[in-house]
Design a protein around this motif. Structure first.
Motif, PDB file in Angstrom:
ATOM      1  N   GLY A  34       0.798  -1.216   0.000  1.00 46.17           N
ATOM      2  CA  GLY A  34       0.000   0.000   0.000  1.00 46.17           C
ATOM      3  C   GLY A  34       0.829   1.262   0.000  1.00 46.17           C
ATOM      4  N   ARG A  35       2.156   1.141  -0.078  1.00 49.29           N
ATOM      5  CA  ARG A  35       3.014   2.329  -0.070  1.00 49.29           C
ATOM      6  C   ARG A  35       3.627   2.523  -1.448  1.00 49.29           C
ATOM      7  N   ASN A  36       3.492   3.725  -1.957  1.00 47.23           N
ATOM      8  CA  ASN A  36       4.003   4.054  -3.292  1.00 47.23           C
ATOM      9  C   ASN A  36       5.361   4.744  -3.156  1.00 47.23           C
ATOM     10  N   TYR A  37       6.431   4.003  -3.486  1.00 48.66           N
ATOM     11  CA  TYR A  37       7.764   4.565  -3.351  1.00 48.66           C
ATOM     12  C   TYR A  37       8.160   5.453  -4.529  1.00 48.66           C
ATOM     13  N   ALA A  38       7.249   5.609  -5.490  1.00 45.44           N
ATOM     14  CA  ALA A  38       7.487   6.591  -6.535  1.00 45.44           C
ATOM     15  C   ALA A  38       7.168   7.996  -6.043  1.00 45.44           C
ATOM     16  N   GLU A  39       6.370   8.089  -4.978  1.00 46.17           N
ATOM     17  CA  GLU A  39       6.072   9.394  -4.389  1.00 46.17           C
ATOM     18  C   GLU A  39       7.329   9.948  -3.707  1.00 46.17           C
ATOM     19  N   GLN A  40       7.554  11.230  -3.877  1.00 45.41           N
ATOM     20  CA  GLN A  40       8.801  11.847  -3.450  1.00 45.41           C
ATOM     21  C   GLN A  40       9.088  11.641  -1.962  1.00 45.41           C
ATOM     22  N   VAL A  41       8.089  11.829  -1.128  1.00 42.24           N
ATOM     23  CA  VAL A  41       8.309  11.742   0.315  1.00 42.24           C
ATOM     24  C   VAL A  41       8.715  10.326   0.714  1.00 42.24           C
ATOM     25  N   ASN A  42       8.080   9.332   0.110  1.00 42.98           N
ATOM     26  CA  ASN A  42       8.417   7.948   0.435  1.00 42.98           C
ATOM     27  C   ASN A  42       9.786   7.561  -0.121  1.00 42.98           C
ATOM     28  N   HIS A  43      10.075   8.045  -1.320  1.00 44.23           N
ATOM     29  CA  HIS A  43      11.375   7.725  -1.913  1.00 44.23           C
ATOM     30  C   HIS A  43      12.507   8.352  -1.108  1.00 44.23           C
ATOM     31  N   GLU A  44      12.319   9.591  -0.695  1.00 46.29           N
ATOM     32  CA  GLU A  44      13.358  10.263   0.094  1.00 46.29           C
ATOM     33  C   GLU A  44      13.554   9.572   1.433  1.00 46.29           C
ATOM     34  N   SER A  45      12.465   9.107   2.036  1.00 48.00           N
ATOM     35  CA  SER A  45      12.557   8.455   3.332  1.00 48.00           C
ATOM     36  C   SER A  45      13.362   7.159   3.255  1.00 48.00           C
ATOM     37  N   ILE A  46      13.038   6.308   2.279  1.00 48.67           N
ATOM     38  CA  ILE A  46      13.748   5.032   2.202  1.00 48.67           C
ATOM     39  C   ILE A  46      15.178   5.224   1.697  1.00 48.67           C
ATOM     40  N   SER A  47      15.391   6.231   0.859  1.00 49.21           N
ATOM     41  CA  SER A  47      16.754   6.526   0.397  1.00 49.21           C
ATOM     42  C   SER A  47      17.626   6.965   1.563  1.00 49.21           C
ATOM     43  N   SER A  48      17.063   7.795   2.441  1.00 50.26           N
ATOM     44  CA  SER A  48      17.802   8.237   3.619  1.00 50.26           C
ATOM     45  C   SER A  48      18.163   7.048   4.501  1.00 50.26           C
ATOM     46  N   MET A  49      17.222   6.125   4.682  1.00 45.62           N
ATOM     47  CA  MET A  49      17.493   4.932   5.477  1.00 45.62           C
ATOM     48  C   MET A  49      18.613   4.100   4.850  1.00 45.62           C
ATOM     49  N   HIS A  50      18.541   3.908   3.539  1.00 48.23           N
ATOM     50  CA  HIS A  50      19.549   3.107   2.848  1.00 48.23           C
ATOM     51  C   HIS A  50      20.937   3.735   2.928  1.00 48.23           C
ATOM     52  N   VAL A  51      21.004   5.060   2.763  1.00 52.48           N
ATOM     53  CA  VAL A  51      22.305   5.734   2.862  1.00 52.48           C
ATOM     54  C   VAL A  51      22.887   5.569   4.263  1.00 52.48           C
ATOM     55  N   ASP A  52      22.052   5.749   5.277  1.00 55.95           N
ATOM     56  CA  ASP A  52      22.528   5.581   6.651  1.00 55.95           C
ATOM     57  C   ASP A  52      23.046   4.162   6.886  1.00 55.95           C
TER      58      ASP A  52
END
Length: 221
Positions: free
Chosen positions: A183-201
């Motif tokens: 139910g989560r759309n990772y194409a949406e900017q807020v979701n993409h930025e959130s998971i990208s930040s997690m991955h970088v960390d």
């Protein structure tokens, strides 16, 4: 378009064929793409397509090579020299992920070539040479971090690069199925930025030099 004009602009004709072929192959795959449709979209004829690329398969390999070359060129233009290693790696990682996100045709082509088990890319004499500068950029950034004591030693640049691409690739290429079952759309900017930040960390945490035992831990040993 006349043959006289084509002859005056061979590189332009070649680029138009590659671009039209990228559209066809990314949408229809190698089997579904038609040479006549590619030639028509490129504003030329089939004879010129065969003149430059010999066959549909040769054109398909050339499209893959061009896409990888564009990726390497984009990353090679990054100016990381003045950034501390962690910031340099963060910039590089985010740039790689942005390229994956902004080039859906490339992802479609990669998916299609994996269906062919990479047999057409194996024909390429240029591919490894093309991707080497990006791996070298990873290697040099890791080396700078190791030299300053910021990064651990012994991180394999190719393994790290593959890990980075894998993280970014999955989120983009599987975004539809991820949304369907979460139910989560990772194409949406807020979701993409959130998971990208997690991955970088996660990546930077792995790279950091392991903390030395504190005094209390040493005394208890």
């Amino acid at each position: 378009m006349s043959e006289q004009r084509v002859k005056r602009d061979p590189e332009g004709t070649r680029r138009r064929i590659l671009d039209a072929a990228a559209d066809q192959f990314s949408t229809l795959g190698l089997a579904g793409a038609r040479v006549d449709a590619i030639a028509s979209a490129a504003g030329t004829n089939e004879r010129m397509l065969y003149y430059y690329f010999q066959s549909k398969e040769g054109l398909y390999v050339a499209v893959l090579e061009a896409m990888y070359a564009h990726f390497a060129d984009q990353e090679g233009q990054l100016d990381l020299a003045d950034l501390v290693p962690a910031d340099a790696m963060r910039t590089l990682v985010l740039s790689i992920w942005a390229h994956l996100r902004n080039n859906p045709r490339w992802l479609s082509l990669i998916n299609n070539e994996n269906l062919h088990q990479g047999r057409y890319l194996e024909r390429s004499s240029k591919l490894r040479e093309t991707i080497s500068p990006v791996v070298e950029l990873v290697r040099s950034t890791l080396a700078r971090g190791t030299a300053t004591g910021e990064f651990r030693e012994g991180v394999d640049p190719l393994d790290f690069y593959v890990t980075v691409v894998g993280m970014g690739y999955y989120v983009v290429s599987n975004r539809f199925t991820i949304e369907a079952f979460t139910g989560r759309n990772y194409a949406e900017q807020v979701n993409h930025e959130s998971i990208s930040s997690m991955h970088v960390d996660m990546l930077l945490t792995y790279l950091r030099t392991p903390a030395q035992p504190n005094a209390q831990s040493r005394e208890s040993e």
